[in-house]
Design a protein around this motif. Sequence first.
Motif, PDB file in Angstrom:
ATOM      1  N   ASP A 190      43.219 -32.089 -13.499  1.00 56.80           N
ATOM      2  CA  ASP A 190      43.141 -32.999 -14.626  1.00 56.80           C
ATOM      3  C   ASP A 190      44.475 -33.729 -14.734  1.00 56.80           C
ATOM      4  O   ASP A 190      45.529 -33.109 -14.624  1.00 56.80           O
ATOM      5  CB  ASP A 190      42.883 -32.166 -15.893  1.00 56.80           C
ATOM      6  N   ARG A 191      44.412 -35.035 -14.909  1.00 57.75           N
ATOM      7  CA  ARG A 191      45.632 -35.811 -15.162  1.00 57.75           C
ATOM      8  C   ARG A 191      45.397 -36.636 -16.417  1.00 57.75           C
ATOM      9  O   ARG A 191      44.576 -37.555 -16.413  1.00 57.75           O
ATOM     10  CB  ARG A 191      45.965 -36.726 -13.990  1.00 57.75           C
ATOM     11  N   GLY A 199      43.738 -36.079 -19.057  1.00 60.31           N
ATOM     12  CA  GLY A 199      42.348 -36.101 -19.486  1.00 60.31           C
ATOM     13  C   GLY A 199      41.369 -36.662 -18.472  1.00 60.31           C
ATOM     14  O   GLY A 199      40.174 -36.730 -18.738  1.00 60.31           O
ATOM     15  N   ILE A 200      41.858 -37.063 -17.306  1.00 56.67           N
ATOM     16  CA  ILE A 200      40.991 -37.597 -16.253  1.00 56.67           C
ATOM     17  C   ILE A 200      40.746 -36.497 -15.227  1.00 56.67           C
ATOM     18  O   ILE A 200      41.700 -35.969 -14.640  1.00 56.67           O
ATOM     19  CB  ILE A 200      41.625 -38.826 -15.567  1.00 56.67           C
ATOM     20  N   VAL A 201      39.485 -36.148 -15.016  1.00 56.83           N
ATOM     21  CA  VAL A 201      39.142 -35.153 -14.005  1.00 56.83           C
ATOM     22  C   VAL A 201      39.380 -35.792 -12.643  1.00 56.83           C
ATOM     23  O   VAL A 201      38.883 -36.889 -12.373  1.00 56.83           O
ATOM     24  CB  VAL A 201      37.675 -34.693 -14.145  1.00 56.83           C
ATOM     25  N   LYS A 202      40.136 -35.106 -11.774  1.00 62.29           N
ATOM     26  CA  LYS A 202      40.524 -35.731 -10.510  1.00 62.29           C
ATOM     27  C   LYS A 202      40.546 -34.711  -9.382  1.00 62.29           C
ATOM     28  O   LYS A 202      40.497 -33.502  -9.597  1.00 62.29           O
ATOM     29  CB  LYS A 202      41.893 -36.401 -10.652  1.00 62.29           C
ATOM     30  N   VAL A 206      33.219 -28.623 -11.677  1.00 61.37           N
ATOM     31  CA  VAL A 206      34.365 -28.439 -12.562  1.00 61.37           C
ATOM     32  C   VAL A 206      34.116 -27.211 -13.432  1.00 61.37           C
ATOM     33  O   VAL A 206      33.131 -27.148 -14.157  1.00 61.37           O
ATOM     34  CB  VAL A 206      34.612 -29.695 -13.420  1.00 61.37           C
ATOM     35  N   SER A 236      40.131 -40.236  -9.291  1.00 58.51           N
ATOM     36  CA  SER A 236      39.287 -39.897 -10.437  1.00 58.51           C
ATOM     37  C   SER A 236      37.907 -39.512  -9.925  1.00 58.51           C
ATOM     38  O   SER A 236      37.309 -40.244  -9.133  1.00 58.51           O
ATOM     39  CB  SER A 236      39.172 -41.098 -11.373  1.00 58.51           C
ATOM     40  N   ASN A 255      45.676 -38.848  -5.706  1.00 51.25           N
ATOM     41  CA  ASN A 255      44.711 -38.342  -6.680  1.00 51.25           C
ATOM     42  C   ASN A 255      43.645 -39.383  -6.957  1.00 51.25           C
ATOM     43  O   ASN A 255      43.963 -40.544  -7.214  1.00 51.25           O
ATOM     44  CB  ASN A 255      45.441 -37.991  -7.979  1.00 51.25           C
ATOM     45  N   ASN A 310      35.629 -25.173  -9.693  1.00 56.72           N
ATOM     46  CA  ASN A 310      36.832 -25.956  -9.388  1.00 56.72           C
ATOM     47  C   ASN A 310      37.070 -26.165  -7.897  1.00 56.72           C
ATOM     48  O   ASN A 310      38.216 -26.211  -7.444  1.00 56.72           O
ATOM     49  CB  ASN A 310      38.061 -25.344 -10.066  1.00 56.72           C
TER      50      ASN A 310
END
Length: 121
Positions: A71-72, A74-77, A43, A88, A86, A26
């Motif tokens: 994560d926002r 379901g979008i890894v950011k 990640v 993607s 933020n 992370n």
Amino acid sequence: MIQALPTSETVTQWITVCAIDQILPNTGVCALVKGEQIAIFRVGDSEEVYAIANYDPFSKAFVLSRGLVGDRNGIVKVASPIYKQNFSLQSGRCLDDETVSVPTFPVRVVEMQVQVNIAEG
């Protein structure tokens, strides 16, 4: 900053940057690849990696590799460490301003080595 190591695959543009265990889960690192600063993110503690340009267009500084991975919906950011926009990690699109994006780069892990693909320009 990690310097990319030359590999025998440079003909196909895959360039070894570092071992996967050199990137803490992370977090991100910055690698200088063919003169371009690339932010590479790992990640979790898996081999899931993403690569985007390290340049934050809002602060006009090379800082995205130091951002917070999350994560926002379901979008890894990654959240920029300066103004907190933020981005993607999959598309490079700014999740806070749809008119802004950063370049993304193909990235993979082969035999525990992280490799990025930088197209000749």
